[in-house]
Design a protein around this motif. Structure first.
Motif, PDB file in Angstrom:
ATOM      1  N   ARG A 146       0.829  -1.205   0.000  1.00 60.30           N
ATOM      2  CA  ARG A 146       0.000   0.000   0.000  1.00 60.30           C
ATOM      3  C   ARG A 146       0.862   1.252   0.000  1.00 60.30           C
ATOM      4  O   ARG A 146       0.347   2.362   0.117  1.00 60.30           O
ATOM      5  CB  ARG A 146      -0.929   0.001   1.194  1.00 60.30           C
ATOM      6  N   GLY A 147       2.133   1.079  -0.054  1.00 60.28           N
ATOM      7  CA  GLY A 147       3.021   2.242  -0.113  1.00 60.28           C
ATOM      8  C   GLY A 147       4.178   1.936  -1.026  1.00 60.28           C
ATOM      9  O   GLY A 147       4.297   0.828  -1.576  1.00 60.28           O
ATOM     10  N   THR A 148       5.029   2.932  -1.197  1.00 60.52           N
ATOM     11  CA  THR A 148       6.214   2.766  -2.030  1.00 60.52           C
ATOM     12  C   THR A 148       7.007   1.543  -1.606  1.00 60.52           C
ATOM     13  O   THR A 148       7.187   1.305  -0.416  1.00 60.52           O
ATOM     14  CB  THR A 148       7.109   4.008  -1.881  1.00 60.52           C
ATOM     15  N   VAL A 149       7.464   0.772  -2.594  1.00 62.19           N
ATOM     16  CA  VAL A 149       8.377  -0.326  -2.292  1.00 62.19           C
ATOM     17  C   VAL A 149       9.784   0.249  -2.358  1.00 62.19           C
ATOM     18  O   VAL A 149      10.229   0.712  -3.404  1.00 62.19           O
ATOM     19  CB  VAL A 149       8.193  -1.480  -3.290  1.00 62.19           C
ATOM     20  N   GLU A 150      10.469   0.241  -1.205  1.00 59.85           N
ATOM     21  CA  GLU A 150      11.768   0.895  -1.127  1.00 59.85           C
ATOM     22  C   GLU A 150      12.886   0.004  -1.647  1.00 59.85           C
ATOM     23  O   GLU A 150      13.722   0.442  -2.416  1.00 59.85           O
ATOM     24  CB  GLU A 150      12.063   1.254   0.328  1.00 59.85           C
ATOM     25  N   LYS A 151      12.905  -1.227  -1.198  1.00 57.27           N
ATOM     26  CA  LYS A 151      13.989  -2.134  -1.576  1.00 57.27           C
ATOM     27  C   LYS A 151      13.404  -3.518  -1.741  1.00 57.27           C
ATOM     28  O   LYS A 151      12.418  -3.864  -1.078  1.00 57.27           O
ATOM     29  CB  LYS A 151      15.047  -2.191  -0.459  1.00 57.27           C
ATOM     30  N   ILE A 152      14.021  -4.291  -2.615  1.00 55.62           N
ATOM     31  CA  ILE A 152      13.657  -5.700  -2.671  1.00 55.62           C
ATOM     32  C   ILE A 152      14.926  -6.518  -2.532  1.00 55.62           C
ATOM     33  O   ILE A 152      16.040  -6.016  -2.714  1.00 55.62           O
ATOM     34  CB  ILE A 152      12.933  -6.080  -3.988  1.00 55.62           C
ATOM     35  N   SER A 153      14.729  -7.763  -2.162  1.00 59.26           N
ATOM     36  CA  SER A 153      15.846  -8.690  -2.107  1.00 59.26           C
ATOM     37  C   SER A 153      15.378  -9.970  -2.783  1.00 59.26           C
ATOM     38  O   SER A 153      14.231 -10.380  -2.604  1.00 59.26           O
ATOM     39  CB  SER A 153      16.228  -8.951  -0.655  1.00 59.26           C
ATOM     40  N   VAL A 154      16.241 -10.568  -3.587  1.00 58.06           N
ATOM     41  CA  VAL A 154      15.817 -11.743  -4.335  1.00 58.06           C
ATOM     42  C   VAL A 154      16.631 -12.949  -3.895  1.00 58.06           C
ATOM     43  O   VAL A 154      17.772 -12.824  -3.443  1.00 58.06           O
ATOM     44  CB  VAL A 154      15.984 -11.534  -5.857  1.00 58.06           C
ATOM     45  N   ASP A 155      16.020 -14.097  -3.994  1.00 58.31           N
ATOM     46  CA  ASP A 155      16.718 -15.349  -3.750  1.00 58.31           C
ATOM     47  C   ASP A 155      16.619 -16.146  -5.046  1.00 58.31           C
ATOM     48  O   ASP A 155      15.543 -16.618  -5.425  1.00 58.31           O
ATOM     49  CB  ASP A 155      16.084 -16.087  -2.579  1.00 58.31           C
ATOM     50  N   SER A 156      17.734 -16.285  -5.742  1.00 59.24           N
ATOM     51  CA  SER A 156      17.705 -16.841  -7.093  1.00 59.24           C
ATOM     52  C   SER A 156      17.290 -18.305  -7.071  1.00 59.24           C
ATOM     53  O   SER A 156      16.578 -18.770  -7.965  1.00 59.24           O
ATOM     54  CB  SER A 156      19.079 -16.736  -7.748  1.00 59.24           C
ATOM     55  N   SER A 157      17.741 -19.058  -6.047  1.00 63.86           N
ATOM     56  CA  SER A 157      17.506 -20.497  -6.077  1.00 63.86           C
ATOM     57  C   SER A 157      16.020 -20.811  -5.962  1.00 63.86           C
ATOM     58  O   SER A 157      15.501 -21.660  -6.680  1.00 63.86           O
ATOM     59  CB  SER A 157      18.282 -21.163  -4.949  1.00 63.86           C
ATOM     60  N   SER A 158      15.324 -20.119  -5.082  1.00 60.69           N
ATOM     61  CA  SER A 158      13.912 -20.437  -4.892  1.00 60.69           C
ATOM     62  C   SER A 158      12.989 -19.506  -5.667  1.00 60.69           C
ATOM     63  O   SER A 158      11.793 -19.741  -5.741  1.00 60.69           O
ATOM     64  CB  SER A 158      13.571 -20.358  -3.410  1.00 60.69           C
ATOM     65  N   GLY A 159      13.551 -18.466  -6.236  1.00 62.53           N
ATOM     66  CA  GLY A 159      12.731 -17.526  -6.983  1.00 62.53           C
ATOM     67  C   GLY A 159      11.832 -16.681  -6.102  1.00 62.53           C
ATOM     68  O   GLY A 159      10.814 -16.188  -6.548  1.00 62.53           O
ATOM     69  N   ARG A 160      12.243 -16.520  -4.857  1.00 61.10           N
ATOM     70  CA  ARG A 160      11.420 -15.726  -3.943  1.00 61.10           C
ATOM     71  C   ARG A 160      11.954 -14.299  -3.864  1.00 61.10           C
ATOM     72  O   ARG A 160      13.143 -14.046  -4.089  1.00 61.10           O
ATOM     73  CB  ARG A 160      11.429 -16.341  -2.539  1.00 61.10           C
ATOM     74  N   VAL A 161      11.075 -13.409  -3.509  1.00 59.79           N
ATOM     75  CA  VAL A 161      11.439 -11.992  -3.413  1.00 59.79           C
ATOM     76  C   VAL A 161      10.910 -11.471  -2.088  1.00 59.79           C
ATOM     77  O   VAL A 161       9.779 -11.784  -1.700  1.00 59.79           O
ATOM     78  CB  VAL A 161      10.837 -11.174  -4.574  1.00 59.79           C
ATOM     79  N   LEU A 162      11.735 -10.708  -1.418  1.00 61.49           N
ATOM     80  CA  LEU A 162      11.282  -9.967  -0.240  1.00 61.49           C
ATOM     81  C   LEU A 162      11.221  -8.503  -0.637  1.00 61.49           C
ATOM     82  O   LEU A 162      12.083  -8.013  -1.372  1.00 61.49           O
ATOM     83  CB  LEU A 162      12.268 -10.127   0.920  1.00 61.49           C
ATOM     84  N   SER A 163      10.230  -7.801  -0.138  1.00 63.81           N
ATOM     85  CA  SER A 163      10.146  -6.387  -0.486  1.00 63.81           C
ATOM     86  C   SER A 163       9.897  -5.580   0.781  1.00 63.81           C
ATOM     87  O   SER A 163       9.240  -6.048   1.711  1.00 63.81           O
ATOM     88  CB  SER A 163       9.017  -6.147  -1.486  1.00 63.81           C
ATOM     89  N   ALA A 164      10.452  -4.389   0.798  1.00 61.24           N
ATOM     90  CA  ALA A 164      10.295  -3.488   1.941  1.00 61.24           C
ATOM     91  C   ALA A 164       9.371  -2.360   1.510  1.00 61.24           C
ATOM     92  O   ALA A 164       9.647  -1.673   0.529  1.00 61.24           O
ATOM     93  CB  ALA A 164      11.635  -2.934   2.356  1.00 61.24           C
ATOM     94  N   GLY A 165       8.300  -2.170   2.219  1.00 59.42           N
ATOM     95  CA  GLY A 165       7.326  -1.160   1.825  1.00 59.42           C
ATOM     96  C   GLY A 165       7.255  -0.022   2.815  1.00 59.42           C
ATOM     97  O   GLY A 165       7.491  -0.202   4.007  1.00 59.42           O
ATOM     98  N   MET A 166       6.937   1.154   2.296  1.00 62.77           N
ATOM     99  CA  MET A 166       6.747   2.306   3.158  1.00 62.77           C
ATOM    100  C   MET A 166       5.475   2.163   3.993  1.00 62.77           C
ATOM    101  O   MET A 166       5.214   2.951   4.885  1.00 62.77           O
ATOM    102  CB  MET A 166       6.638   3.579   2.311  1.00 62.77           C
ATOM    103  N   ASP A 167       4.637   1.165   3.658  1.00 61.88           N
ATOM    104  CA  ASP A 167       3.429   0.921   4.443  1.00 61.88           C
ATOM    105  C   ASP A 167       3.727   0.051   5.649  1.00 61.88           C
ATOM    106  O   ASP A 167       2.827  -0.554   6.216  1.00 61.88           O
ATOM    107  CB  ASP A 167       2.376   0.264   3.540  1.00 61.88           C
TER     108      ASP A 167
END
Lengths: 639, 442
Positions: B204-225
């Protein structure tokens, strides 16, 4: 040595030989002449022959007895020594007595005896004083001993080296014994370069200066002489003002009262109140972290939304801009008025909606900036649109008097830009204050007299003015953080109104001439007031109607004061001198303890433009981040 | 040379400076020397000590060394160091030596149309992915050719990361993550436009940073919300968004009509009370993620059970994070202008192990050196990149990299940095991706 003269006839041999009669002068005088003097008859005595021929002749001649090879200075002839003379020379050489027959060891005639007589002339016995210690000596010794004991005489004292040079000004007045009533005369200043008999050229007065000096009254002259140059000290004439000057000096010493001033023996440190060091009161903002550039002209106002992410500013260029707070990126902007400056922007409190109230000229614009997600945006729209019908119903009622403001829908262009509603107050709006629930907001129009304050309701699109008559030019209003109380600041006083009972509760007298702004502490019992006469005043509502503390640190008028509303014990003041001052202001829970106020930091960075410095400040809702809006066209983040 | 040769036992030593016993240690086995204490003249500085080590190692070409003592680099003579710190010259001084690194050199800069918010370098193809404030994701090759431009974001792109050689993820102020696919092998025509495969919505807010894990194809994202998003880029696993988000401004948001299919998150992780500024996967265990936030906390998440494992509270709002994998440390850049090192393990007793100071503004990006476990680079809003050695926490940064270019005031903020095999790649307010070669040494 001359032979003994036997005084018989023909012992006078003066006429025998021609003798040099030149007298007692050195013979060298005649070195250049063929002669070496004159005889008694005035005839020249010729220089005896010399040279190789003579040498040859001499070699052939037997050397006479007593010939020494030396020249007699008087005669110029050979110096002959007799046998006796030669003997005398030999004795002198041998270190003997020169005269023959002298006995150095002749028996000595004893005129005074050296022997102690067995039977002396007086037979008196030795006096007693020869056998007892002398009292006089003892006295003298005791004197020395006493002096040594008292330290007047230091035995084996190393000899003090006399200084080679003396400071001739050092002791022109011998020091008087220290006495409480003795005040030494003030010294005359030592002479300077222009009093020299031969001053450097730059000290000499020009013709103009000389003339000006001469024309001045002697009393008005700053010095009593004109520097003059003399090539030598002995050419310096007598000083005609000498007697007069000495006399005046004497008068000075005699007539000038000399008073012994009592010095206060107090450590200045002890007079300062014991405050904690700012280092212990961290965190507080210290440096500029971000500069928000973009506004043309002054940035008048600044506001941060309650989530602490979006910063809104409004300025003289008629725009409202929204910034990303850390990077300083302008995210969105809208131009509200062509020639009207945006005087105030304020985010609606609460996270469920993103509504920004901005006042430009007579209008208050309620804006939903398109920076929020769809749900928030929808919620905001809902909040603003629900009242449209209600307003229509009320308008039909003829008994109601004319409301202080009119709600209207914006033009398509503004609606596209994000403006959802316009509230026209009909007087220039200078300040907006939101109620904490976000349904009401108050506007202040200082020129509005009895309609200076208007309270607007979002849900019903209704406006009302709570005061029937004006009590002065109203500067600011604020809502109490949790009670139904409204604070209204006029130029001199701050009045608190109980909104539930609809009555005046209290009048605060800050004592300043013109209040510029004030803020309510999140606890609700303390106020800070900034005034155009440079004062920052802290009011404790429980304590008195007079300020608890007055802080006078700004050099120019204070424009804005703010408490940190997110739990940090900080407050700040922004001033026209271009600085923001940050203070620690801790309010204690128990009523016995008064608030602790510590000045922490002066934040410099904003330039002063047209005698205006920092126009507005705002704290981040949670962090110790401070936002300031400056007349130099920038806003700044301090952390 | 043996250690006895260095001692003045023969009695002929007449030099005036006294000697101190020094023990040389290192953490690199290839340059190890005997650890027995040896006597060295006390007036030696770094250069002299470096000569001794080179002599002990009998190296053909001299290797410059730096010497660490008590967490800082030796910058004076030993004598001066001892007297400054009030140490006895009788006791044995332990000097740790490391290869000195030479300053990084500017290599290239790629001009963008707007501020560069994010950079990422693909490990093998060495392609550079850059996200910009004009809302475009660009893929560059090493020779400054813009291969692909990814359009679709309706607002500023704040972060972009390579997932694999062909896949990348970006996100920004339009609150959605976009998955992009590019041809990893062939170089197509320059500047070819690509579109996102999918959009992941939920923030619901700006996504500031993401982090990816190549092996599992997962993504973490940091939101201003204040939320941490956990996503998958494998579209088969992703959940379709249950309801299409209400779109009140349809005419402004063209992605609703032409945009890629939208998918929801695996889970939005709640816990932070202020905007989340960065997230990172644990490099050893892809089910562990760390997130940092303006609320001063570092939170550890178990991504298998979507639960909050640990919360560590620090002193300042945190803005950037990176993991130093071999040391099991988290480096966090803060708004208070410094970098703190934290041990994220639950068993760790202290919150902050050490602090690196030197930046003059907020530290917004951190990247570890892949080839040395002790080094990392930080990017800050003060316009500099700084290279740090976590062994020398007291000495400040080793090198400072400034922005290169014409007409810069030197205050241009740097927004992102990555220390890759290509060098140190950074992007910032000067609208450029700047590449500095990796400093040699180590």
């Amino acid at each position: 040595m001359y032979p003994e003269i036997d005084p018989v006839y023909d012992s006078d041999d003066t006429d025998v030989e021609e003798t040099n009669t030149i007298g007692n002068i050195p013979l060298e005088f005649y070195d250049e002449c063929p002669h070496i003097g004159y005889d008694i008859n005035g005839k020249k005595i010729m220089r005896p022959a010399k040279g190789a021929a003579l040498d040859a002749l001499l070699d052939s001649i037997e050397v006479p007895r007593g010939w020494t090879g030396m020249t007699d200075r008087n005669t110029g002839g050979d110096l002959m020594l007799t046998q006796e003379e030669l003997e005398m020379v030999r004795r002198i050489q041998m270190g003997e007595v020169p005269v023959d027959g002298y006995d150095p060891y002749a028996p000595m005639v004893e005129y005074f005896t050296s022997k102690t007589e067995v039977m002396p002339l007086s037979a008196a016995p030795e006096p007693k004083r020869r056998f007892i210690p002398s009292k006089h000596e003892a006295k003298r010794v005791m004197k020395i001993v006493k002096a040594i004991r008292e330290g007047r005489i230091v035995p084996n004292k190393p000899k003090q080296e006399e200084p080679q040079f003396y400071d001739i000004w050092a002791d022109d007045a011998p020091p008087r014994p220290d006495h409480i009533m003795n005040i030494p005369a003030p010294k005359l200043p030592p002479p300077t370069h222009d009093e020299s008999y031969n001053p450097p050229e730059e000290y000499l007065p020009t013709e103009v200066e000389k003339k000006a000096w001469e024309e001045l009254d002697p009393e008005d002259r700053d010095k009593d002489y004109l520097p003059r140059k003399h090539s030598a000290l002995r050419l310096v004439p007598g000083y005609d003002g000498f007697v007069k000057e000495r006399f005046e000096r004497c008068l000075d010493l005699y007539l000038a009262p000399r008073v012994r001033r009592n010095k206060l023996n107090i450590d200045p440190e002890s007079l300062l109140p014991k405050l904690p060091s700012p280092q212990e009161l961290k965190p507080f903002p210290t440096t500029t972290a971000t500069v928000y550039r973009g506004h043309e002209g002054k940035v008048r106002t600044i506001s941060i939304d309650s989530s602490g992410v979006w910063l809104a500013t409004g300025g003289d260029d008629g725009t409202v801009r929204i910034w990303e707070i850390l990077t300083g990126r302008e995210v969105w902007k809208v131009k509200l008025g062509e020639d009207e400056s945006v005087n105030t922007v304020k985010w609606r409190p609460g996270r469920e909606a993103g509504i920004l109230a901005a006042a430009a000229g007579d209008d208050v614009y309620l804006i939903i900036p398109p920076i929020f997600d769809h749900e928030t945006e929808a919620a905001s729209k809902e909040l603003l649109s629900v009242g449209w019908g209600y307003a229509e119903v009320v308008k039909g009622d003829p008994l109601k008097k004319e409301p202080p403001a009119k709600w209207s829908k914006p033009s398509d262009k503004l609606a596209d830009a994000g403006v959802a509603a316009i509230v026209t107050v009909r007087v220039l709006v200078k300040h907006i204050a939101w109620h904490r629930r976000g349904d009401y907001f108050a506007t202040v129009s200082p020129e509005g007299q009895n309609r200076a304050v208007a309270i607007h309701q979002l849900s019903k699109h209704q406006s009302q003015s709570p005061f029937r008559k004006s009590k002065g030019i109203i500067q600011r209003v604020e809502f109490h953080p949790f009670r139904p109380v409204l604070f209204v600041a006029t130029q001199r006083y701050i009045r608190t109104y109980d909104l539930a009972k609809q009555e005046l509760a209290k009048t605060l007298q800050p004592g300043s001439r013109w209040i510029s702004s004030f803020d309510v502490h999140s606890g609700g019992d303390n106020l800070i007031v900034g005034s155009y006469d440079k004062r920052l005043l802290w009011h404790d509502l429980d304590l008195s109607t007079k300020p608890y503390r007055t802080l006078r640190y700004h050099q120019k008028a204070i424009r804005s004061v703010k408490y940190h509303q997110g739990g940090l014990p900080l407050f700040c003041s922004a001033s026209d001198d271009g600085t923001v001052q940050v203070f620690h202001g801790k309010v204690f829970g128990d009523l016995m303890e008064n608030a602790l106020i510590v000045p922490l930091k002066v934040l410099r960075g904003h330039a002063v433009k047209q005698a205006l410095g920092v126009l507005d400040v705002e704290w981040h809702p949670k962090e110790c981040w401070l936002f300031s809006a400056g007349a130099d066209g920038t806003a700044r983040l301090w952390n | 040379m043996t250690s006895t040769e260095n001692t003045p036992m023969d009695g002929t030593d007449t030099q005036s400076t006294h000697q101190v016993q020094v023990k040389f240690t290192t953490r690199h086995p290839d340059i190890a020397v005997p650890t027995a204490p040896i006597l060295v003249p006390a007036n030696l500085k770094r250069y002299g000590l470096s000569q001794i080590i080179n002599h002990l190692l009998d190296t053909s070409t001299a290797i410059p060394f730096e010497f660490l003592v008590n967490g800082s680099f030796l910058r004076t003579s030993i004598e001066r160091y001892l007297s400054d710190n009030g140490l006895s010259s009788e006791s044995v001084l332990t000097l740790e030596y490391v290869r000195a690194i030479i300053p990084p050199k500017f290599q290239a800069a790629f001009q963008h149309d707007d501020w560069v918010s994010s950079v990422s370098v693909e490990r093998e193809s060495k392609r550079i992915l850059s996200g910009s404030y004009d809302g475009i994701v660009r893929v560059w090759n090493e020779s400054a050719q813009c291969l692909y431009t990814g359009v679709g974001h309706t607002d500023v792109v704040k972060t972009a990361k390579w997932m694999s050689a062909t896949k990348s993820v970006s996100a920004g102020m339009d609150r959605g993550l976009r998955i992009w696919e590019v041809d990893g092998e062939s170089i197509g025509e320059e500047n070819s436009e690509i579109f996102a495969l999918a959009e992941l919505v939920g923030h619901r807010g700006t996504v500031e940073k993401i982090s990816v894990d190549s092996s599992s194809g997962r993504v973490l994202s940091a939101g201003m919300d204040s939320l941490v998003g956990f996503w998958t880029t494998n579209i088969s696993e992703a959940s379709k968004t249950p309801k299409e988000a209400p779109v009140p401004r349809a005419k402004r948001r063209k992605e609703t009509s032409t945009g890629p299919p939208r998918y929801g998150p695996l889970r939005m992780l709640e816990g932070h009370t202020s905007p989340v500024s960065a997230v990172v996967f644990d490099p050893k265990d892809s089910t562990v993620g760390y997130s940092i936030s303006w609320d001063h906390t570092i939170r550890t998440w178990d991504l298998a059970t979507y639960s909050l494992v640990d919360t560590r509270t620090t002193q300042h709002p945190l803005l950037s994070v990176c993991v130093l994998p071999k040391l099991s440390l988290l480096a966090c850049g803060s708004a208070a202008r410094h970098i703190t090192l934290h041990d994220p393990r639950v068993s760790a007793s202290t919150v902050t192990t050490s602090t690196l100071r030197g930046h003059t503004n907020a530290v917004v990006a951190l990247s570890p050196n892949k080839s040395s476990e002790w080094q990392m680079v930080s990017a800050s809003h003060d316009g500099t990149l700084r290279i740090w050695d976590v062994r020398a926490t007291e000495s400040g940064s080793i090198w400072t990299i400034k922005r290169e270019g014409e007409g810069l005031s030197g205050k241009e903020k740097v927004f992102d940095v990555e220390w890759s095999s290509l060098g140190i790649v950074s992007g910032g307010e000067d609208k450029r991706v700047q590449i500095d070669d990796s400093p040699k040494g180590e």
